[in-house]
Design a protein around this motif. Structure first.
Motif, PDB file in Angstrom:
ATOM      1  N   ASN A 130     -80.878 -11.810  91.310  1.00 13.39           N
ATOM      2  CA  ASN A 130     -79.885 -10.754  91.144  1.00 13.39           C
ATOM      3  C   ASN A 130     -78.508 -11.303  90.796  1.00 13.39           C
ATOM      4  O   ASN A 130     -77.744 -10.661  90.069  1.00 13.39           O
ATOM      5  N   ARG A 131     -78.201 -12.481  91.286  1.00 14.16           N
ATOM      6  CA  ARG A 131     -76.920 -13.099  90.936  1.00 14.16           C
ATOM      7  C   ARG A 131     -76.915 -13.541  89.463  1.00 14.16           C
ATOM      8  O   ARG A 131     -75.943 -13.307  88.742  1.00 14.16           O
ATOM      9  N   VAL A 132     -77.996 -14.113  89.025  1.00 13.25           N
ATOM     10  CA  VAL A 132     -78.080 -14.620  87.648  1.00 13.25           C
ATOM     11  C   VAL A 132     -78.262 -13.486  86.635  1.00 13.25           C
ATOM     12  O   VAL A 132     -77.710 -13.522  85.540  1.00 13.25           O
ATOM     13  N   GLY A 133     -79.041 -12.467  87.018  1.00 11.44           N
ATOM     14  CA  GLY A 133     -79.429 -11.448  86.035  1.00 11.44           C
ATOM     15  C   GLY A 133     -78.808 -10.083  86.238  1.00 11.44           C
ATOM     16  O   GLY A 133     -79.328  -9.098  85.707  1.00 11.44           O
ATOM     17  N   ALA A 134     -77.684 -10.016  86.965  1.00  6.98           N
ATOM     18  CA  ALA A 134     -77.112  -8.711  87.320  1.00  6.98           C
ATOM     19  C   ALA A 134     -76.886  -7.810  86.111  1.00  6.98           C
ATOM     20  O   ALA A 134     -77.236  -6.628  86.130  1.00  6.98           O
ATOM     21  N   GLU A 135     -76.315  -8.345  85.037  1.00  5.76           N
ATOM     22  CA  GLU A 135     -76.017  -7.519  83.863  1.00  5.76           C
ATOM     23  C   GLU A 135     -77.298  -7.033  83.193  1.00  5.76           C
ATOM     24  O   GLU A 135     -77.378  -5.883  82.740  1.00  5.76           O
TER      25      GLU A 135
END
Length: 480
Positions: free
Chosen positions: A109-114
């Motif tokens: 979720n931190r890496v792929g939030a967008e």
């Protein structure tokens, strides 16, 4: 001519043969077993194939199997395994509700939030496939992982059917990070997570051809060689197709081991909490919904040796209990809110098995209503036809209770289940249904009485901090 639909469920595999006229010509079921421990849920992938063979054999008994021209398979959403280059499993299957990847979900979720926000769900949950894939990279033997392929549940069976590698459908691939709007893998994001994209199968839309049944497998199944194998969907999407919930505002609620809701929207809905997500649907529509960790599985776990049908009859003859049991068989909730630490609880002490059954049934009906409250709060249309499918829909007591809690008319199609949806998809139909509905009307006085208990349900959820204040407030307004 006819088509074959195969549903890979939690407790069994189901096969349905459907004629061109929409007549259910044959059906078969074979059991599956699971291993559960501390939030983990595994199955042996080879047991799926054994069960598929058994279920298909039963379904085709007494039929002219040469008339079957196509097959499609659905599976549980987010279930994955690692396999070698020949497709043989090298890990157990990490099932759809396995929540071991909590730490990995935070990384994802931190890496792929967008990217997840663009897909409409904002956050991935620990039970989703991509966090579990990252967990496997971190915990499995590095040498084996480096040579492995990632397979979804349906991929494993489709490869067994065609005798070689296959593409996966974008419905199944949603929880592995598939870009829904472009129907492609998010390669830069996977690189950032150090997950090799070469491990993934290619992507296709549901209903696209994957290959044909080879002679050896055809003989094993008792079918003819050359039967078309087409890409399927997740089980909740398959059930939605079988139930005919394909117009905006219509919803299908599948009650089995767990509860899943799937509806139709003209626009892509976005959920900042990540409990709801959308699949791509036919005709440019979107299929929003979610899969709860709650469901009928708690009955099997807690009333293992009881006659559940008899308990339902007895519960229907008694007044509704003044308390409820939150119906989680394991740990963690996924929908209508995301709470990895959630566990079953009861607000009263049942006097006997009948009251225990009634309290669990009531808790599940409240979970279902809160799902609709959440969807309504996100702007989803919920004013259309509501259908109930799955094993829980066979219970008259449970169906009436759920209708009364919702305060809505509900339909029970006699032959609407995931395997039927897959038989329709295999036939190339996305609109024709097999429907002979039983209609249940809500009882207004009971509805009002149950809403009073529902408000205590909302209080209990709020006290535990599981759901957002926005959701609880919206649910209270709708129940007022």
């Amino acid at each position: 001519m006819s088509t074959l639909g195969i549903d890979l469920g939690t407790q069994s595999v189901r096969a349905i043969i459907l004629t061109d006229e929409g007549v259910l010509a044959g059906e078969g079921t074979a059991p599956l077993e699971s291993v559960r421990r501390n939030g983990e849920h595994e199955q042996d992938p080879t047991s799926w194939w054994t069960a598929v063979v058994a279920a298909v054999h039963t379904a085709r008994q007494g039929l002219d199997a040469s008339q079957i021209e196509a097959v499609a398979v659905d599976g549980t959403s987010g279930t994955i395994l690692l396999a070698n280059s020949e497709g043989a499993p090298i890990t157990p299957a990490l099932m759809y509700d396995d929540v071991r990847a909590t730490a990995e979900a935070e990384v994802v979720n931190r890496v792929g939030a967008e990217a997840w926000l663009a897909n409409g769900y904002a956050r991935m949950q620990p039970a989703w496939a991509l966090p579990k894939w990252l967990w496997l990279r971190r915990h499995w033997l590095a040498e084996e992982f480096s040579k492995a392929r990632l397979l979804h549940q349906t991929d494993f069976i489709n490869e067994s059917l065609v005798g070689g590698r296959v593409a996966t459908d974008c419905s199944t691939a949603l929880k592995t990070g598939c870009d829904l709007q472009q129907v492609r893998w998010p390669l830069p994001l996977l690189d950032a997570l150090e997950l090799p994209s070469r491990m993934l199968p290619p992507l296709v839309e549901p209903g696209k051809p994957l290959g044909r049944l080879g002679a050896r497998v055809a003989t094993l199944l008792g079918l003819r060689a050359g039967v078309r194998v087409v890409a399927g969907m997740t089980d909740s999407c398959a059930a939605q197709m079988g139930a005919g919930a394909l117009t905006p505002g219509s919803w299908n609620c599948v009650l089995g081991t767990t509860l899943a809701l799937k509806g139709v929207s003209e626009t892509l809905l976005r959920d900042p909490d990540g409990a709801m997500y959308s699949h791509r649907g036919p005709g440019g529509l979107w299929l929003p919904g979610g899969a709860s960790s709650s469901g009928a599985g708690i009955l099997s776990a807690r009333l293992r040796h009881a006659d559940l049908a008899a308990l339902g009859v007895a519960a229907a003859a008694r007044p509704d209990p003044s308390f409820f049991t939150y119906p989680l068989a394991g740990r963690g909730e996924r929908f209508p809110f995301v709470a990895p630490d959630a566990e079953s609880f009861s607000t009263g002490e049942p006097a006997d098995d009948v009251e225990a059954y009634a309290a669990m049934a009531l808790g599940l009906a409240f979970v279902e209503r809160l799902c609709f409250d959440h969807l309504d709060g996100l702007g989803a249309r919920i004013d259309g036809r509501i259908s109930f499918t799955g094993g829980g829909a066979r219970s008259d007591h449970w169906t009436q209770l759920r209708a009364d809690v919702l305060g809505r008319q509900v339909h029970r199609p006699r032959h609407a289940e995931p395997a039927v949806g897959m038989a329709l998809l295999a036939a190339g139909s996305t609109s024709r249904t097999v429907r002979d509905d039983v209609v249940t009307e809500p009882a207004p006085e009971r509805h009002r009485a149950l809403l009073r208990t529902y408000r205590t349900f909302l209080d209990a959820i709020e006290q535990r901090g599981w759901a957002s204040a926005v959701l609880i407030a919206h649910a209270r307004r709708r129940a007022a």
